[in-house]
Design an enzyme around this catalytic site. Structure first.
Site, PDB file in Angstrom:
ATOM      1  N   LEU A   1      37.922  39.600  40.009  1.00  9.81           N
ATOM      2  CA  LEU A   1      38.750  39.771  41.193  1.00  9.81           C
ATOM      3  C   LEU A   1      40.243  39.668  40.883  1.00  9.81           C
ATOM      4  CD1 LEU A   1      36.707  37.560  43.687  1.00  9.81           C
ATOM      5  CD2 LEU A   1      36.394  39.987  43.150  1.00  9.81           C
ATOM      6  N   ASP A   2      41.041  40.340  41.719  1.00  7.26           N
ATOM      7  CA  ASP A   2      42.484  40.227  41.611  1.00  7.26           C
ATOM      8  C   ASP A   2      43.013  39.326  42.730  1.00  7.26           C
ATOM      9  OD1 ASP A   2      42.500  41.793  43.942  1.00  7.26           O
ATOM     10  OD2 ASP A   2      43.061  43.629  42.883  1.00  7.26           O
ATOM     11  N   ILE A   3      44.309  39.275  42.921  1.00  2.35           N
ATOM     12  CA  ILE A   3      44.870  38.364  43.924  1.00  2.35           C
ATOM     13  C   ILE A   3      44.502  38.746  45.351  1.00  2.35           C
ATOM     14  CG2 ILE A   3      46.784  37.648  42.457  1.00  2.35           C
ATOM     15  CD1 ILE A   3      48.599  39.512  44.100  1.00  2.35           C
TER      16      ILE A   3
END
Length: 136
Positions: free
Chosen positions: A14-16
């Site tokens: 996942l990213d931010i």
């Protein structure tokens, strides 16, 4: 020939924004291609000083994937050139059946000795042609 694998989305994917980072899809696709080659008869065709070099990846992102989703990566041959092969890959969310991403990946047959693209060996060309016909 169509090959499928499943990948569960983990936190490190996942990213931010809390969905799968775009760069991770390239890893998912690569995992799908390695599984395809394993099922296609191993990668014995990489012997004899031959390597397969990715020269183009065209990817379209269609829907987001999130933590815990199970994604199915589908891989098949779609095009055979004199020195190249192209694979079509799709990533489907198994819970929603949404198309998450799709990509076309082109490899060239590369001579390690000549450091140049070369024509596909005839035996490999025939095997790929049969796999394309089966999947159509």
């Amino acid at each position: 020939m169509l090959n499928t694998i499943q990948i569960k989305v983990r936190g490190y994917h996942l990213d931010i924004f809390q969905h799968v980072n775009n760069a991770r899809y390239l890893e998912f696709l690569e995992e799908g291609r390695w599984a395809f080659f394993d099922d296609f008869g191993g990668i014995e065709f990489m012997g004899d000083g031959i390597a397969w070099v990715v020269v183009n990846i065209n990817i379209n992102f269609r829907a987001e994937a999130n933590f815990g989703d199970v994604l199915e990566v589908q891989t098949r041959y779609t095009k055979l050139g004199n020195k190249s092969i192209t694979m079509k890959q799709t990533i489907i969310n198994t819970q929603t059946q949404d198309l998450v991403a799709e990509a076309d990946v082109t490899y060239v047959c590369f001579s390690k000795t000549l450091k140049a693209a070369i024509a596909l060996p005839d035996d490999l060309r025939q095997k790929i042609e049969q796999a394309i016909v089966v999947s159509e």
